[in-house]
Design a protein around this motif. Sequence first.
Motif, PDB file in Angstrom:
ATOM      1  N   LYS A 458     -41.675  30.977  -3.090  1.00 19.12           N
ATOM      2  CA  LYS A 458     -41.526  32.300  -2.463  1.00 19.12           C
ATOM      3  C   LYS A 458     -41.491  33.426  -3.496  1.00 19.12           C
ATOM      4  CE  LYS A 458     -40.668  31.323   2.042  1.00 19.12           C
ATOM      5  NZ  LYS A 458     -41.379  31.940   3.197  1.00 19.12           N
ATOM      6  N   GLY A 459     -41.397  33.050  -4.776  1.00 18.25           N
ATOM      7  CA  GLY A 459     -41.360  34.060  -5.831  1.00 18.25           C
ATOM      8  C   GLY A 459     -39.981  34.524  -6.222  1.00 18.25           C
ATOM      9  N   LEU A 460     -38.940  33.769  -5.838  1.00 20.27           N
ATOM     10  CA  LEU A 460     -37.578  34.152  -6.207  1.00 20.27           C
ATOM     11  C   LEU A 460     -37.250  33.715  -7.634  1.00 20.27           C
ATOM     12  CD1 LEU A 460     -35.549  33.194  -2.977  1.00 20.27           C
ATOM     13  CD2 LEU A 460     -36.391  35.460  -3.645  1.00 20.27           C
ATOM     14  N   THR A 461     -36.323  34.431  -8.261  1.00 22.75           N
ATOM     15  CA  THR A 461     -35.823  34.050  -9.592  1.00 22.75           C
ATOM     16  C   THR A 461     -34.305  34.187  -9.599  1.00 22.75           C
ATOM     17  OG1 THR A 461     -36.064  36.315 -10.403  1.00 22.75           O
ATOM     18  CG2 THR A 461     -37.900  34.791 -10.822  1.00 22.75           C
ATOM     19  N   SER A 564     -24.188  36.788  -6.479  1.00 26.82           N
ATOM     20  CA  SER A 564     -22.878  37.380  -6.182  1.00 26.82           C
ATOM     21  C   SER A 564     -22.217  36.704  -4.990  1.00 26.82           C
ATOM     22  CB  SER A 564     -23.016  38.873  -5.896  1.00 26.82           C
ATOM     23  OG  SER A 564     -21.766  39.433  -5.516  1.00 26.82           O
ATOM     24  N   LEU A 565     -20.903  36.616  -5.067  1.00 25.36           N
ATOM     25  CA  LEU A 565     -20.108  36.178  -3.913  1.00 25.36           C
ATOM     26  C   LEU A 565     -20.038  37.275  -2.861  1.00 25.36           C
ATOM     27  CD1 LEU A 565     -18.526  33.508  -3.312  1.00 25.36           C
ATOM     28  CD2 LEU A 565     -19.205  33.712  -5.685  1.00 25.36           C
ATOM     29  N   GLN A 566     -20.452  38.480  -3.221  1.00 24.87           N
ATOM     30  CA  GLN A 566     -20.437  39.575  -2.255  1.00 24.87           C
ATOM     31  C   GLN A 566     -21.740  39.640  -1.453  1.00 24.87           C
ATOM     32  OE1 GLN A 566     -18.262  43.166  -2.768  1.00 24.87           O
ATOM     33  NE2 GLN A 566     -17.946  42.761  -4.969  1.00 24.87           N
ATOM     34  N   VAL A 567     -22.503  38.561  -1.478  1.00 24.47           N
ATOM     35  CA  VAL A 567     -23.669  38.424  -0.611  1.00 24.47           C
ATOM     36  C   VAL A 567     -23.348  37.337   0.410  1.00 24.47           C
ATOM     37  CG1 VAL A 567     -26.117  37.793  -0.474  1.00 24.47           C
ATOM     38  CG2 VAL A 567     -25.269  39.100  -2.432  1.00 24.47           C
ATOM     39  N   ASP A 568     -23.489  37.618   1.691  1.00 23.40           N
ATOM     40  CA  ASP A 568     -23.299  36.625   2.747  1.00 23.40           C
ATOM     41  C   ASP A 568     -24.589  35.827   2.891  1.00 23.40           C
ATOM     42  OD1 ASP A 568     -23.019  35.132   5.042  1.00 23.40           O
ATOM     43  OD2 ASP A 568     -22.196  36.754   6.259  1.00 23.40           O
ATOM     44  N   LEU A 569     -24.596  34.606   2.370  1.00 24.70           N
ATOM     45  CA  LEU A 569     -25.820  33.800   2.342  1.00 24.70           C
ATOM     46  C   LEU A 569     -26.310  33.411   3.727  1.00 24.70           C
ATOM     47  CD1 LEU A 569     -25.266  33.770  -0.673  1.00 24.70           C
ATOM     48  CD2 LEU A 569     -25.692  31.308  -0.693  1.00 24.70           C
ATOM     49  N   THR A 570     -25.429  33.516   4.729  1.00 29.53           N
ATOM     50  CA  THR A 570     -25.863  33.148   6.077  1.00 29.53           C
ATOM     51  C   THR A 570     -26.560  34.300   6.803  1.00 29.53           C
ATOM     52  OG1 THR A 570     -23.749  33.765   7.116  1.00 29.53           O
ATOM     53  CG2 THR A 570     -23.958  31.507   6.282  1.00 29.53           C
ATOM     54  N   LYS A 571     -26.412  35.535   6.273  1.00 25.87           N
ATOM     55  CA  LYS A 571     -26.982  36.697   6.971  1.00 25.87           C
ATOM     56  C   LYS A 571     -27.821  37.594   6.079  1.00 25.87           C
ATOM     57  CE  LYS A 571     -23.057  37.019  10.167  1.00 25.87           C
ATOM     58  NZ  LYS A 571     -21.806  37.768  10.450  1.00 25.87           N
ATOM     59  N   GLU A 572     -27.510  37.641   4.800  1.00 20.99           N
ATOM     60  CA  GLU A 572     -28.194  38.570   3.902  1.00 20.99           C
ATOM     61  C   GLU A 572     -29.227  37.827   3.059  1.00 20.99           C
ATOM     62  OE1 GLU A 572     -25.418  41.276   1.822  1.00 20.99           O
ATOM     63  OE2 GLU A 572     -23.859  40.399   3.104  1.00 20.99           O
ATOM     64  N   PRO A 573     -30.281  38.529   2.627  1.00 18.69           N
ATOM     65  CA  PRO A 573     -31.320  37.854   1.830  1.00 18.69           C
ATOM     66  C   PRO A 573     -30.830  37.476   0.437  1.00 18.69           C
ATOM     67  CG  PRO A 573     -31.788  40.208   2.013  1.00 18.69           C
ATOM     68  CD  PRO A 573     -30.627  39.947   2.914  1.00 18.69           C
ATOM     69  N   ASP A 579     -44.120  38.592  -2.125  1.00 24.01           N
ATOM     70  CA  ASP A 579     -44.827  39.446  -1.163  1.00 24.01           C
ATOM     71  C   ASP A 579     -44.019  40.677  -0.794  1.00 24.01           C
ATOM     72  OD1 ASP A 579     -42.808  38.322   0.329  1.00 24.01           O
ATOM     73  OD2 ASP A 579     -44.106  37.385   1.833  1.00 24.01           O
ATOM     74  N   GLY A 580     -42.861  40.869  -1.456  1.00 19.71           N
ATOM     75  CA  GLY A 580     -42.039  42.047  -1.188  1.00 19.71           C
ATOM     76  C   GLY A 580     -41.124  41.906   0.005  1.00 19.71           C
ATOM     77  N   GLN A 581     -41.192  40.762   0.701  1.00 18.75           N
ATOM     78  CA  GLN A 581     -40.370  40.552   1.889  1.00 18.75           C
ATOM     79  C   GLN A 581     -39.060  39.844   1.536  1.00 18.75           C
ATOM     80  OE1 GLN A 581     -41.264  41.820   5.014  1.00 18.75           O
ATOM     81  NE2 GLN A 581     -42.757  42.775   3.608  1.00 18.75           N
ATOM     82  N   PRO A 582     -37.991  40.141   2.282  1.00 21.81           N
ATOM     83  CA  PRO A 582     -36.713  39.470   2.011  1.00 21.81           C
ATOM     84  C   PRO A 582     -36.808  37.965   2.306  1.00 21.81           C
ATOM     85  CG  PRO A 582     -36.559  40.777   4.035  1.00 21.81           C
ATOM     86  CD  PRO A 582     -37.876  41.120   3.405  1.00 21.81           C
ATOM     87  N   VAL A 583     -36.163  37.179   1.462  1.00 17.13           N
ATOM     88  CA  VAL A 583     -36.117  35.726   1.651  1.00 17.13           C
ATOM     89  C   VAL A 583     -34.669  35.319   1.909  1.00 17.13           C
ATOM     90  CG1 VAL A 583     -36.590  33.468   0.638  1.00 17.13           C
ATOM     91  CG2 VAL A 583     -38.069  35.416   0.092  1.00 17.13           C
ATOM     92  N   TYR A 584     -34.456  34.583   3.006  1.00 14.44           N
ATOM     93  CA  TYR A 584     -33.119  34.148   3.398  1.00 14.44           C
ATOM     94  C   TYR A 584     -32.920  32.669   3.068  1.00 14.44           C
ATOM     95  CZ  TYR A 584     -32.971  38.554   5.976  1.00 14.44           C
ATOM     96  OH  TYR A 584     -32.996  39.886   6.313  1.00 14.44           O
TER      97      TYR A 584
END
Length: 899
Positions: A458-461, A564-573, A579-584
């Motif tokens: 997906k192009g994540l790093t 970060s722990l301040q990202v909710d992995l169940t709801k936030e990307p 492709d510039g799109q959010p990946v969950y």
Amino acid sequence: MASLDSFKSRQTLEAGGKTYTYYSIPEAQKNGLADAASLPFSMKVLLENLLRFEDDRSVRKADVEAAVAWLGNRGKTETEIAFRPSRVLMQDFTGVPAVVDLAAMRDAMVALGGDPQKINPLVPVDLVIDHSVIVDEFGTPKALDENVALEYARNGERYTFLKWGQSAFDNFSVVPPGTGICHQVNLEYLSQTVWTRSEDGAEIAYPDSLVGTDSHTTMVNGLAVLGWGVGGIEAEAAMLGQPLSMLIPEVVGFKLSGKLPEGTTATDLVLTVTQMLRKKGVVGKFVEFYGPGLDDMPVADRATISNMAPEYGATCGFFPVDQKTIDFLKVTGRADDRIALVEAYAKAQGMWRDAATPDPVFTDTLELDMGDVQPSLAGPKRPQDRVLLADAKTGFAASMESEFKRAADIASRYAVEGTNYDIGHGDVVIAAITSCTNTSNPSVMIGAGLLARNAVAKGLTSKPWVKTSLAPGSQVVAEYLEKAGLQKPLDALGFNLVGFGCTTCIGNSGPLPAPISKAINDNDVVAAAVLSGNRNFEGRVNPDVRANYLASPPLVVAYALAGSLQVDLTKEPLGKGSDGQPVYLKDIWPSSAEVAAFIEENITSELFKSRYADVFGGDQNWKGVEVTEAETFAWNGGSTYVQNPPYFVGMEKEPKPVTDIEGARILGLFLDSITTDHISPAGNIRAASPAGEYLQSHQVRVQDFNQYGTRRGNHEVMMRGTFANIRIKNQMVKDAAGNVVEGGWTHFQPTGEKMFIYDAAQKYAESGTPLVIFAGKEYGTGSSRDWAAKGTKLLGVRAVVAESFERIHRSNLVGMGVVPLVFQGDTSWQSLGLKGDETVTIKGLAGELKPRQTLTAEITSADGSVRQVPLTCRIDTLDELEYFRNGGILPYVLRSLAA
């Protein structure tokens, strides 16, 4: 020595074309041990041990009967039995001081006019060097080689000593560095489930059992091998032929049903089980798993659950032999005749479980439908503090208020010098796939690899501030990840191999990059670590990291992406794709069917056979370690790693009488859940500390300090490191605002001068003043760390008074001649209003002391007022009383052998 065999249990068994002699529980039941078949499987292992070693001295007929009388009292008994494990397992942190003690005992035996060859292990001992590799280099293809080179450069003295031990002692083998974590090597190679030995022309078969100098020895319970962690002190006694004295345990049955739902892992299951059992209260008890949930549960998942027994507080977490056990023995390349013996023996003994097996009788039970398990983490500082993945973000925010008092600036971010990014509270600065708990389990390791593959596609790093690492528990893991094509995507996210051993989980995380460390410390950032480990106690993982979360390997990768722990992995990307799109997370999480298919295709018995073919030979580094063979060790007085300890200085053939404790001073007042890591840290040695000053005085550069864990062969370092954890809080020591000061400080009395605990102990020793420690509940929880007891003894502490003790540490204190005492009723040092300037006299130790006797502490306040406080002496057994009277278990064994 043949058993007296009062119950005519000695029989023969045919298996795999061979004939074995064994001690049959069904036969003993016919001859007077009524209803033995109803015992829990773990109790049957103890019963067989008693049948086999019945000698009318250490094991009497009444002891055998008591093990079955268990059914009437459900283990709620004060009956003491002697258990003789088949073997002993060690890792190098705890193994080096144990071998140091054996070497010192040889010297002491010579001094007493005895034969040094009497000091030899009488049961097989395997020491796996797995705790010394540190994650200095990471995120590059060179990380493994560079970390190994540093490991040998730092640990040459220790490795020379261990290689000497391998040649000097019988029944002692060393698995060299770079092979894997001791528990995984034990599970995949050393354990046999049924052990054999030749005796008087017969081949005796009996259940494999062991004790280990690491609390996670329990991991092998998943393979139906009864074992648990003991201190190095107890392990040495077992090695030297002493039976382990124990009370017949209560056994709590944990019924498992259902199956894990899609999207959950064995890690989520074990965090749930840990929380449930902690709430139940199983300290000092056996836990045994049963129920239909076992029918499809692989040994790898069972081992993950058994591994965490120290975290849920139990002595062990046992799974019986069944078809899944046999499947595991086959895939890991065990010999065909051994596999045939395991099945035949288990069925003949009534130790085989299948869907038709009646439930055993238990002391108590609890139940979990695995279908109710949800994705989880545990943190920020205890393994039992489970938090649902969906609640991790809000949980961290709550801890910023309750734990860290920084809620007001939770959104603040701070520049990192020389970079184009900043960091803030909850940022994950360490993401580590590490530890025996999870890296032994192919489902979560393959799962992490597949998640990494999907993320890369997906192009994540990974975020640039995350220190990423992969430290598998055995070379087999690296082999199957490579074979499955999953190491490359892990490398692409920075999860390159850093070593084969126990790294981040024990504090061998290595330093953070200097600019990140500076930003954290300059701004008091509450940075986070996410690791697939079993321990997250404060101050343990890394000195710069205050919030530590346990999670499955796939979630470790996910948090490296989110940063970060301040990202909710169940709801936030997790981030934006190419492709510039959010990946969950749900976009890249692999299905359980795909994980299973990869396991089926890539994990074979040939892989295990090839990797373990020359397990004791080692690589070229190990082969290059040169030693001189000799009966006794040639101590190097200039070594800062290995020194002859002072336990036997001036020892006579008969012990001096025990005296009461008169006019003792209080060295520390501590609250609940003081861990062995608080008492004797394994991690960083600070320059401005007694241990750091000692090393510098011996011309050791700060960058060459290594860890406390690697210097456990040198009592001078370890004494100075006792009560020196940077996060320990002695409630006696407060700042001007009334806040308790962190670190190993105390007030020297009667002047009240603030100083390091070690320095104060030395001043008290000069005047011959005995010392006591006061603490709350669960004192000594965590690793089976013998130095937590040894250091306490060498500082001059004669008694520790607490509301309750963790099992292993209580035993270790007795093994060093320190008396553990427990407040009665609801009394605590707080309810007594202690400040730390009192004097303490404890009467009743001299004379006819009995196990669990009530003693009296006479506490005199600074104003002269005196209180009498009743205490229960937690010397639990007659054997422990002998150890205590001799000044510890090692002097007791040495005197016995010399006599």
